[in-house]
Design a protein around this motif. Structure first.
Motif, PDB file in Angstrom:
ATOM      1  N   LEU A 133      -2.456  -0.670   9.165  1.00  0.00           N
ATOM      2  CA  LEU A 133      -1.218  -0.867   9.920  1.00  0.00           C
ATOM      3  C   LEU A 133      -0.058  -0.127   9.274  1.00  0.00           C
ATOM      4  CD1 LEU A 133       0.376  -2.235  12.166  1.00  0.00           C
ATOM      5  CD2 LEU A 133       0.567  -4.271  10.705  1.00  0.00           C
ATOM      6  N   GLY A 134       0.041  -0.189   7.951  1.00  0.00           N
ATOM      7  CA  GLY A 134       1.119   0.513   7.264  1.00  0.00           C
ATOM      8  C   GLY A 134       1.068   2.010   7.495  1.00  0.00           C
ATOM      9  N   GLY A 135      -0.143   2.575   7.494  1.00  0.00           N
ATOM     10  CA  GLY A 135      -0.277   4.002   7.755  1.00  0.00           C
ATOM     11  C   GLY A 135       0.176   4.378   9.154  1.00  0.00           C
ATOM     12  N   LEU A 136      -0.177   3.554  10.116  1.00  0.00           N
ATOM     13  CA  LEU A 136       0.251   3.818  11.495  1.00  0.00           C
ATOM     14  C   LEU A 136       1.771   3.703  11.633  1.00  0.00           C
ATOM     15  CD1 LEU A 136      -2.528   1.849  13.427  1.00  0.00           C
ATOM     16  CD2 LEU A 136      -2.274   4.339  13.250  1.00  0.00           C
ATOM     17  N   LEU A 137       2.350   2.721  10.958  1.00  0.00           N
ATOM     18  CA  LEU A 137       3.803   2.529  11.033  1.00  0.00           C
ATOM     19  C   LEU A 137       4.544   3.715  10.426  1.00  0.00           C
ATOM     20  CD1 LEU A 137       4.058  -1.252  10.100  1.00  0.00           C
ATOM     21  CD2 LEU A 137       4.664  -0.237  12.306  1.00  0.00           C
ATOM     22  N   ILE A 138       4.090   4.179   9.290  1.00  0.00           N
ATOM     23  CA  ILE A 138       4.756   5.315   8.642  1.00  0.00           C
ATOM     24  C   ILE A 138       4.689   6.553   9.536  1.00  0.00           C
ATOM     25  CG2 ILE A 138       4.487   6.972   6.753  1.00  0.00           C
ATOM     26  CD1 ILE A 138       4.016   4.701   4.883  1.00  0.00           C
ATOM     27  N   THR A 139       3.555   6.732  10.198  1.00  0.00           N
ATOM     28  CA  THR A 139       3.382   7.903  11.052  1.00  0.00           C
ATOM     29  C   THR A 139       4.258   7.841  12.298  1.00  0.00           C
ATOM     30  OG1 THR A 139       1.093   8.167  10.303  1.00  0.00           O
ATOM     31  CG2 THR A 139       1.702   9.266  12.362  1.00  0.00           C
ATOM     32  N   HIS A 140       4.364   6.660  12.885  1.00  0.00           N
ATOM     33  CA  HIS A 140       5.023   6.553  14.195  1.00  0.00           C
ATOM     34  C   HIS A 140       6.404   5.904  14.160  1.00  0.00           C
ATOM     35  CE1 HIS A 140       1.367   7.900  16.208  1.00  0.00           C
ATOM     36  NE2 HIS A 140       0.673   7.020  15.482  1.00  0.00           N
ATOM     37  N   ARG A 141       6.692   5.092  13.126  1.00  0.00           N
ATOM     38  CA  ARG A 141       7.968   4.373  13.103  1.00  0.00           C
ATOM     39  C   ARG A 141       8.808   4.642  11.860  1.00  0.00           C
ATOM     40  NH1 ARG A 141       9.258   2.795  18.170  1.00  0.00           N
ATOM     41  NH2 ARG A 141       7.427   1.862  19.183  1.00  0.00           N
ATOM     42  N   THR A 198       0.829  -1.205   0.000  1.00  0.00           N
ATOM     43  CA  THR A 198       0.000   0.000   0.000  1.00  0.00           C
ATOM     44  C   THR A 198       0.866   1.258   0.000  1.00  0.00           C
ATOM     45  OG1 THR A 198      -1.709  -1.189   1.219  1.00  0.00           O
ATOM     46  CG2 THR A 198      -1.878   1.213   1.180  1.00  0.00           C
ATOM     47  N   TYR A 199       2.036   1.160   0.624  1.00  0.00           N
ATOM     48  CA  TYR A 199       2.920   2.323   0.765  1.00  0.00           C
ATOM     49  C   TYR A 199       4.223   2.130   0.001  1.00  0.00           C
ATOM     50  CZ  TYR A 199      -0.567   3.312   4.232  1.00  0.00           C
ATOM     51  OH  TYR A 199      -1.772   3.547   4.844  1.00  0.00           O
ATOM     52  N   VAL A 200       4.122   1.396  -1.126  1.00  0.00           N
ATOM     53  CA  VAL A 200       5.311   1.126  -1.918  1.00  0.00           C
ATOM     54  C   VAL A 200       5.867   2.413  -2.534  1.00  0.00           C
ATOM     55  CG1 VAL A 200       4.017   0.612  -4.038  1.00  0.00           C
ATOM     56  CG2 VAL A 200       6.285  -0.396  -3.690  1.00  0.00           C
ATOM     57  N   THR A 201       4.988   3.374  -2.855  1.00  0.00           N
ATOM     58  CA  THR A 201       5.465   4.631  -3.438  1.00  0.00           C
ATOM     59  C   THR A 201       6.343   5.407  -2.459  1.00  0.00           C
ATOM     60  OG1 THR A 201       3.619   4.799  -4.977  1.00  0.00           O
ATOM     61  CG2 THR A 201       4.765   6.832  -4.421  1.00  0.00           C
ATOM     62  N   PRO A 202       5.880   5.693  -1.224  1.00  0.00           N
ATOM     63  CA  PRO A 202       6.791   6.373  -0.292  1.00  0.00           C
ATOM     64  C   PRO A 202       8.022   5.537   0.046  1.00  0.00           C
ATOM     65  CG  PRO A 202       4.743   5.750   0.802  1.00  0.00           C
ATOM     66  CD  PRO A 202       4.528   5.564  -0.661  1.00  0.00           C
ATOM     67  N   PHE A 203       7.892   4.211   0.027  1.00  0.00           N
ATOM     68  CA  PHE A 203       9.060   3.363   0.300  1.00  0.00           C
ATOM     69  C   PHE A 203      10.121   3.568  -0.783  1.00  0.00           C
ATOM     70  CE2 PHE A 203      11.681  -0.392   0.398  1.00  0.00           C
ATOM     71  CZ  PHE A 203      11.774  -0.716   1.745  1.00  0.00           C
ATOM     72  N   ALA A 244      10.518   2.907   6.518  1.00  0.00           N
ATOM     73  CA  ALA A 244      11.271   1.649   6.413  1.00  0.00           C
ATOM     74  C   ALA A 244      10.650   0.526   7.227  1.00  0.00           C
ATOM     75  CB  ALA A 244      12.716   1.879   6.846  1.00  0.00           C
ATOM     76  N   SER A 245       9.870   0.858   8.247  1.00  0.00           N
ATOM     77  CA  SER A 245       9.335  -0.171   9.149  1.00  0.00           C
ATOM     78  C   SER A 245       8.265  -1.036   8.487  1.00  0.00           C
ATOM     79  CB  SER A 245       8.753   0.490  10.402  1.00  0.00           C
ATOM     80  OG  SER A 245       7.649   1.317  10.069  1.00  0.00           O
ATOM     81  N   VAL A 246       7.652  -0.566   7.387  1.00  0.00           N
ATOM     82  CA  VAL A 246       6.556  -1.342   6.797  1.00  0.00           C
ATOM     83  C   VAL A 246       7.045  -2.683   6.258  1.00  0.00           C
ATOM     84  CG1 VAL A 246       5.171   0.705   6.267  1.00  0.00           C
ATOM     85  CG2 VAL A 246       6.775  -0.181   4.544  1.00  0.00           C
ATOM     86  N   ALA A 247       8.262  -2.728   5.723  1.00  0.00           N
ATOM     87  CA  ALA A 247       8.781  -3.990   5.189  1.00  0.00           C
ATOM     88  C   ALA A 247       9.088  -4.971   6.312  1.00  0.00           C
ATOM     89  CB  ALA A 247      10.035  -3.725   4.356  1.00  0.00           C
ATOM     90  N   LEU A 248       9.652  -4.474   7.408  1.00  0.00           N
ATOM     91  CA  LEU A 248       9.989  -5.353   8.534  1.00  0.00           C
ATOM     92  C   LEU A 248       8.735  -5.970   9.142  1.00  0.00           C
ATOM     93  CD1 LEU A 248      12.094  -6.495  10.480  1.00  0.00           C
ATOM     94  CD2 LEU A 248      11.812  -4.418  11.866  1.00  0.00           C
ATOM     95  N   VAL A 249       7.728  -5.153   9.407  1.00  0.00           N
ATOM     96  CA  VAL A 249       6.497  -5.665  10.007  1.00  0.00           C
ATOM     97  C   VAL A 249       5.730  -6.533   9.003  1.00  0.00           C
ATOM     98  CG1 VAL A 249       4.280  -5.014  11.015  1.00  0.00           C
ATOM     99  CG2 VAL A 249       6.341  -3.735  11.608  1.00  0.00           C
TER     100      VAL A 249
END
Length: 408
Positions: free
Chosen positions: A355-363, A233-238, A366-371
């Motif tokens: 979940l990806g949106g929350l991770l980008i906001t708070h972590r 979902t967040y491959v573009t910002p990644f 880069a955290s989206v791939a790990l989770v």
């Protein structure tokens, strides 16, 4: 006489293959129609004077309807012939797209999307068993994977083309074009699909029914899809923030991921009939490896492209493998089981996006791939444990067909 029989058999094969292509186009229009508002988000928002988050409800609300209504609607229509269900579903989608194109305000547009979502609740529940019922048991996995090419082509061809058309001629024009393609597909399938009643169809029951293994499959599907969508979902910002690509590179990069998905459906199609469980486990294993690799090597551009392509390949293969396995181990009606799998997919899509949106906001991005990789690993562990359920399950009679040498 023998020559005439051969000609009839060849005609039946050609008709089945033509019908399969039409069903793949049906899958293509459904996936494109579901995701297209994402590509047209800013255009629709500006035209209707609404915020981008409000326009996002066109996708979120759509998914919610599919999750909530797939099983009830499939249960209510179990005795209805599949030709009627498939063509009616596509007809309702076409009408929903026309209503969307004519919508004078956001409320009407949202209602048209919810009507289209209701039709999808039926389509995905019956299309897999409809497609496989056209072919002998020994090649049904391959047939299902070939139909999955329509799904895989939607993000590569359908969404970019629809987005471009919407930007050039207006989003309403894009909706009208999709409606035309949808209604034409419905008409073709009305002519091609057999009118056999559902109760007489040999693929309406699971080959090796097992409620526990099916429950595990549904849970693993939701978790694996959530893992993939947390990242995708967040491959573009990644690609921009982590890998350091320029914005003008995004189009070709996304096309690479989409083309890899098409390859994934072709590869898994050669394996499903012989190794259904092995193909399913391999797809999730590759997905886990790709996501974990992105967490480590996402900043290295060549590695990031290769790993994202691998993820796209694995995800498309996984979708076909889930559909095929569902038909094999469905504890009752294959259509109800497919409805459950469809709901699991949409739960995973919604959960991964959130979940990806929350991770980008708070972590951080880069955290989206790990989770995502961690979630895929959980799904993989569950599928690897599945043979234990197989060994401890009570013997159940075969109800139709054969699953191949790696029968689940």
């Amino acid at each position: 006489m023998e020559s005439l029989d051969q000609e009839v058999a060849m005609a039946d094969v050609r008709r089945a293959n033509t019908t399969l292509v039409a069903l793949a186009i049906g899958a293509f229009v459904y996936v494109t129609s579901e995701v297209l508002p994402i590509g047209l988000l800013t255009v629709i928002a500006d035209d209707l004077g609404r915020s981008r988050s409000e326009i996002g409800l066109l996708v979120t609300g759509y998914a919610a309807v599919v999750v909530l209504m797939s099983v009830p609607m499939t249960k209510a229509t179990q005795r209805v012939p599949r030709r009627f269900l498939i063509t009616t579903s596509l007809g309702l989608l076409g009408l929903g797209l026309i209503a969307a194109a004519l919508a004078p305000n956001f409320a009407v547009l949202l209602l048209s999307r919810l009507m289209a979502a209701l039709s999808q609740s039926l389509f995905w529940s019956v299309v897999a068993s409809t497609a496989t019922g056209l072919f002998p048991p020994e090649v049904r996995g391959r047939a299902l994977a070939r139909m999955g090419i329509g799904n895989a082509l939607a993000p590569v061809l359908g969404v970019p083309a629809g987005t471009w058309l919407g930007q050039q001629a207006g989003w309403r024009t894009a909706m009208f074009v999709m409606a035309g393609l949808t209604l034409a597909t419905a008409a073709v399938l009305r002519a091609l699909l057999p009118s056999t009643a559902r109760k007489d169809d040999a693929v309406t029951r699971g080959t090796t029914p097992d409620a526990r293994r099916y429950a595990l499959l549904v849970a693993a599907t939701a978790v694996a899809v959530a893992g993939a969508m947390t990242t995708y979902t967040y491959v573009t910002p990644f690609l921009l923030d982590v890998s350091g690509f320029r914005p003008q590179s995004l189009g070709p990069l996304l096309a690479v991921i989409g083309l890899a998905g098409v390859i994934g459906t072709l590869v898994v199609g050669a394996l499903l009939d012989r190794y259904p469980h092995g193909a399913l486990v391999a797809a999730v294993g590759v997905m886990t490896t790709a996501l974990a690799g992105l967490a480590v090597l996402g900043a290295v551009q060549p590695a990031a492209v290769a790993l994202l392509a691998l993820m796209g390949l694995a995800f498309s293969a996984f979708a076909s493998a889930v559909g095929h396995t569902t038909l094999l181990i469905a504890p009752g009606s294959t259509d109800l089981a497919s409805a459950g799998s469809s709901s699991a997919f949409n739960v995973g899509i919604a959960a991964g996006s959130l979940l990806g949106g929350l991770l980008i906001t708070h972590r951080g991005t880069a955290s989206v791939a790990l989770v995502g990789g961690a979630l895929a690993a959980v799904a993989l562990a569950g599928l690897l444990a599945e043979p234990k359920l197989r060994r401890t399950a009570p013997a159940e009679p075969l109800m139709c067909g054969s699953a191949g040498s790696d029968q689940p």
